[in-house]
Write a protein that holds these residues in place. Sequence first.
Motif, PDB file in Angstrom:
ATOM      1  N   PHE A  60       0.853  -1.188   0.000  1.00 31.33           N
ATOM      2  CA  PHE A  60       0.000   0.000   0.000  1.00 31.33           C
ATOM      3  C   PHE A  60       0.890   1.239   0.000  1.00 31.33           C
ATOM      4  O   PHE A  60       1.378   1.658   1.055  1.00 31.33           O
ATOM      5  N   PRO A  61       1.101   1.838  -1.166  1.00 28.16           N
ATOM      6  CA  PRO A  61       2.043   2.957  -1.275  1.00 28.16           C
ATOM      7  C   PRO A  61       1.624   4.209  -0.522  1.00 28.16           C
ATOM      8  O   PRO A  61       2.457   5.056  -0.218  1.00 28.16           O
ATOM      9  N   ASP A  62       0.323   4.344  -0.212  1.00 26.48           N
ATOM     10  CA  ASP A  62      -0.127   5.506   0.547  1.00 26.48           C
ATOM     11  C   ASP A  62      -1.323   5.110   1.413  1.00 26.48           C
ATOM     12  O   ASP A  62      -1.874   4.017   1.291  1.00 26.48           O
ATOM     13  N   ARG A  63      -1.707   6.016   2.297  1.00 25.19           N
ATOM     14  CA  ARG A  63      -2.792   5.721   3.238  1.00 25.19           C
ATOM     15  C   ARG A  63      -4.119   5.504   2.527  1.00 25.19           C
ATOM     16  O   ARG A  63      -4.915   4.642   2.924  1.00 25.19           O
ATOM     17  N   ASP A  64      -4.380   6.260   1.474  1.00 20.71           N
ATOM     18  CA  ASP A  64      -5.640   6.107   0.760  1.00 20.71           C
ATOM     19  C   ASP A  64      -5.796   4.690   0.218  1.00 20.71           C
ATOM     20  O   ASP A  64      -6.894   4.113   0.251  1.00 20.71           O
ATOM     21  N   ALA A  65      -4.713   4.128  -0.301  1.00 31.29           N
ATOM     22  CA  ALA A  65      -4.767   2.769  -0.848  1.00 31.29           C
ATOM     23  C   ALA A  65      -5.107   1.761   0.242  1.00 31.29           C
ATOM     24  O   ALA A  65      -5.906   0.830   0.025  1.00 31.29           O
ATOM     25  N   LEU A  66      -4.534   1.930   1.432  1.00 38.61           N
ATOM     26  CA  LEU A  66      -4.813   1.012   2.527  1.00 38.61           C
ATOM     27  C   LEU A  66      -6.239   1.184   3.040  1.00 38.61           C
ATOM     28  O   LEU A  66      -6.947   0.202   3.279  1.00 38.61           O
ATOM     29  N   VAL A  67      -6.669   2.426   3.192  1.00 38.79           N
ATOM     30  CA  VAL A  67      -8.041   2.684   3.661  1.00 38.79           C
ATOM     31  C   VAL A  67      -9.052   2.074   2.698  1.00 38.79           C
ATOM     32  O   VAL A  67     -10.014   1.424   3.111  1.00 38.79           O
ATOM     33  N   ARG A  68      -8.822   2.279   1.409  1.00 40.36           N
ATOM     34  CA  ARG A  68      -9.748   1.733   0.406  1.00 40.36           C
ATOM     35  C   ARG A  68      -9.816   0.214   0.495  1.00 40.36           C
ATOM     36  O   ARG A  68     -10.899  -0.373   0.435  1.00 40.36           O
ATOM     37  N   GLU A  69      -8.666  -0.427   0.658  1.00 38.68           N
ATOM     38  CA  GLU A  69      -8.643  -1.890   0.752  1.00 38.68           C
ATOM     39  C   GLU A  69      -9.380  -2.372   1.988  1.00 38.68           C
ATOM     40  O   GLU A  69     -10.107  -3.374   1.948  1.00 38.68           O
ATOM     41  N   VAL A  70      -9.209  -1.667   3.099  1.00 35.57           N
ATOM     42  CA  VAL A  70      -9.891  -2.046   4.337  1.00 35.57           C
ATOM     43  C   VAL A  70     -11.401  -1.922   4.174  1.00 35.57           C
ATOM     44  O   VAL A  70     -12.166  -2.838   4.516  1.00 35.57           O
ATOM     45  N   VAL A  71     -11.860  -0.799   3.638  1.00 34.15           N
ATOM     46  CA  VAL A  71     -13.296  -0.582   3.472  1.00 34.15           C
ATOM     47  C   VAL A  71     -13.885  -1.615   2.509  1.00 34.15           C
ATOM     48  O   VAL A  71     -14.948  -2.198   2.770  1.00 34.15           O
ATOM     49  N   CYS A  72     -13.202  -1.864   1.399  1.00 41.30           N
ATOM     50  CA  CYS A  72     -13.694  -2.844   0.427  1.00 41.30           C
ATOM     51  C   CYS A  72     -13.744  -4.243   1.029  1.00 41.30           C
ATOM     52  O   CYS A  72     -14.700  -4.995   0.796  1.00 41.30           O
ATOM     53  N   SER A  73     -12.743  -4.599   1.816  1.00 39.30           N
ATOM     54  CA  SER A  73     -12.715  -5.941   2.402  1.00 39.30           C
ATOM     55  C   SER A  73     -13.852  -6.127   3.399  1.00 39.30           C
ATOM     56  O   SER A  73     -14.460  -7.203   3.460  1.00 39.30           O
ATOM     57  N   VAL A  74     -14.157  -5.093   4.163  1.00 42.22           N
ATOM     58  CA  VAL A  74     -15.259  -5.181   5.115  1.00 42.22           C
ATOM     59  C   VAL A  74     -16.590  -5.309   4.374  1.00 42.22           C
ATOM     60  O   VAL A  74     -17.443  -6.143   4.741  1.00 42.22           O
ATOM     61  N   MET A  75     -16.784  -4.522   3.332  1.00 37.98           N
ATOM     62  CA  MET A  75     -18.024  -4.620   2.566  1.00 37.98           C
ATOM     63  C   MET A  75     -18.142  -5.964   1.869  1.00 37.98           C
ATOM     64  O   MET A  75     -19.234  -6.541   1.778  1.00 37.98           O
ATOM     65  N   ASP A  76     -17.032  -6.498   1.379  1.00 31.43           N
ATOM     66  CA  ASP A  76     -17.061  -7.806   0.723  1.00 31.43           C
ATOM     67  C   ASP A  76     -17.440  -8.907   1.707  1.00 31.43           C
ATOM     68  O   ASP A  76     -18.225  -9.804   1.382  1.00 31.43           O
ATOM     69  N   ARG A  77     -16.896  -8.856   2.905  1.00 34.69           N
ATOM     70  CA  ARG A  77     -17.229  -9.874   3.897  1.00 34.69           C
ATOM     71  C   ARG A  77     -18.694  -9.764   4.309  1.00 34.69           C
ATOM     72  O   ARG A  77     -19.374 -10.783   4.518  1.00 34.69           O
ATOM     73  N   THR A  78     -19.203  -8.547   4.407  1.00 27.67           N
ATOM     74  CA  THR A  78     -20.613  -8.361   4.746  1.00 27.67           C
ATOM     75  C   THR A  78     -21.497  -8.863   3.613  1.00 27.67           C
ATOM     76  O   THR A  78     -22.553  -9.457   3.848  1.00 27.67           O
ATOM     77  N   SER A  79     -21.077  -8.646   2.368  1.00 27.25           N
ATOM     78  CA  SER A  79     -21.826  -9.154   1.220  1.00 27.25           C
ATOM     79  C   SER A  79     -21.885 -10.674   1.230  1.00 27.25           C
ATOM     80  O   SER A  79     -22.899 -11.280   0.876  1.00 27.25           O
ATOM     81  N   GLU A  80     -20.798 -11.317   1.627  1.00 24.09           N
ATOM     82  CA  GLU A  80     -20.771 -12.774   1.691  1.00 24.09           C
ATOM     83  C   GLU A  80     -21.788 -13.292   2.706  1.00 24.09           C
ATOM     84  O   GLU A  80     -22.438 -14.323   2.486  1.00 24.09           O
ATOM     85  N   VAL A  81     -21.957 -12.563   3.815  1.00 22.37           N
ATOM     86  CA  VAL A  81     -22.965 -12.942   4.803  1.00 22.37           C
ATOM     87  C   VAL A  81     -24.358 -12.822   4.200  1.00 22.37           C
ATOM     88  O   VAL A  81     -25.221 -13.687   4.402  1.00 22.37           O
ATOM     89  N   ALA A  82     -24.589 -11.754   3.439  1.00 23.71           N
ATOM     90  CA  ALA A  82     -25.883 -11.568   2.788  1.00 23.71           C
ATOM     91  C   ALA A  82     -26.147 -12.684   1.780  1.00 23.71           C
ATOM     92  O   ALA A  82     -27.270 -13.201   1.688  1.00 23.71           O
ATOM     93  N   GLU A  83     -25.132 -13.076   1.036  1.00 26.49           N
ATOM     94  CA  GLU A  83     -25.290 -14.160   0.062  1.00 26.49           C
ATOM     95  C   GLU A  83     -25.624 -15.469   0.757  1.00 26.49           C
ATOM     96  O   GLU A  83     -26.456 -16.248   0.275  1.00 26.49           O
ATOM     97  N   GLN A  84     -24.990 -15.729   1.890  1.00 25.99           N
ATOM     98  CA  GLN A  84     -25.278 -16.948   2.649  1.00 25.99           C
ATOM     99  C   GLN A  84     -26.718 -16.929   3.160  1.00 25.99           C
ATOM    100  O   GLN A  84     -27.418 -17.947   3.116  1.00 25.99           O
ATOM    101  N   ALA A  85     -27.157 -15.770   3.631  1.00 20.81           N
ATOM    102  CA  ALA A  85     -28.526 -15.652   4.134  1.00 20.81           C
ATOM    103  C   ALA A  85     -29.538 -15.884   3.016  1.00 20.81           C
ATOM    104  O   ALA A  85     -30.570 -16.527   3.217  1.00 20.81           O
TER     105      ALA A  85
END
Length: 214
Positions: A60-85
């Motif tokens: 992650f060359p800068d903070r924005d890149a890391l923040v974006r990855e964190v937010v996307c990963s959290v939303m992806d994991r939440t989406s997986e829960v929705a898909e399971q439901a």
Amino acid sequence: MQTATPVQRRASRPRADALRNRERIVIAAREMFVEFGPDVPFDEIARRAGVGNATVYRNFPDRDALVREVVCSVMDRTSEVAEQALAEDTDPFEALERFAHAAADERVSALCPMLSGTFDKHHPDLEAARERIERLVQELMDRAKAAGTLRPDVGVGDLMVVVAQLSRPPAGTACFSVDRFVHRHLQLFLDGLRAPARSRLPGTAVTVEELRQA
């Protein structure tokens, strides 16, 4: 056209240990962003992840890149829960409840303060993750409405704004000490979503687009 050799293909793929390090960085960053806010030094994140500073900057060359990855990963994991439901053959309202509680545990909106400043809110990765979760939540709510168990005068925005408020303690506080209240209060709200409705809601159902413009 020249075909890549097996050696070239292996070289183009990240090594397993590199992928593990990246995942550890994202997990550590998520924890520290929630606890202390988005300005946590990279060396502290590296220390919690158990990697060197150079490894963090290489991924992650800068903070924005890391923040974006964190937010996307959290939303992806939440989406997986929705898909399971959605995949489970259970009561549609119970499926919606499971999603809401899982979304609160992910603390999606505890990360919202980071979506400011120079952060690119329209980055393709972020847009794709956001659209995926919005589509899945809409499907969960539509199924519950069709079953007659979810009141018809609520929208995706109504659900997400409450999950946001309940899972968003101020960064830097003893936020995990209030965890025991989150699911209790969320369930009180979910009970209020059940049909038949016992009251008339002021205004109209909140859409995701309205939340974006707020």
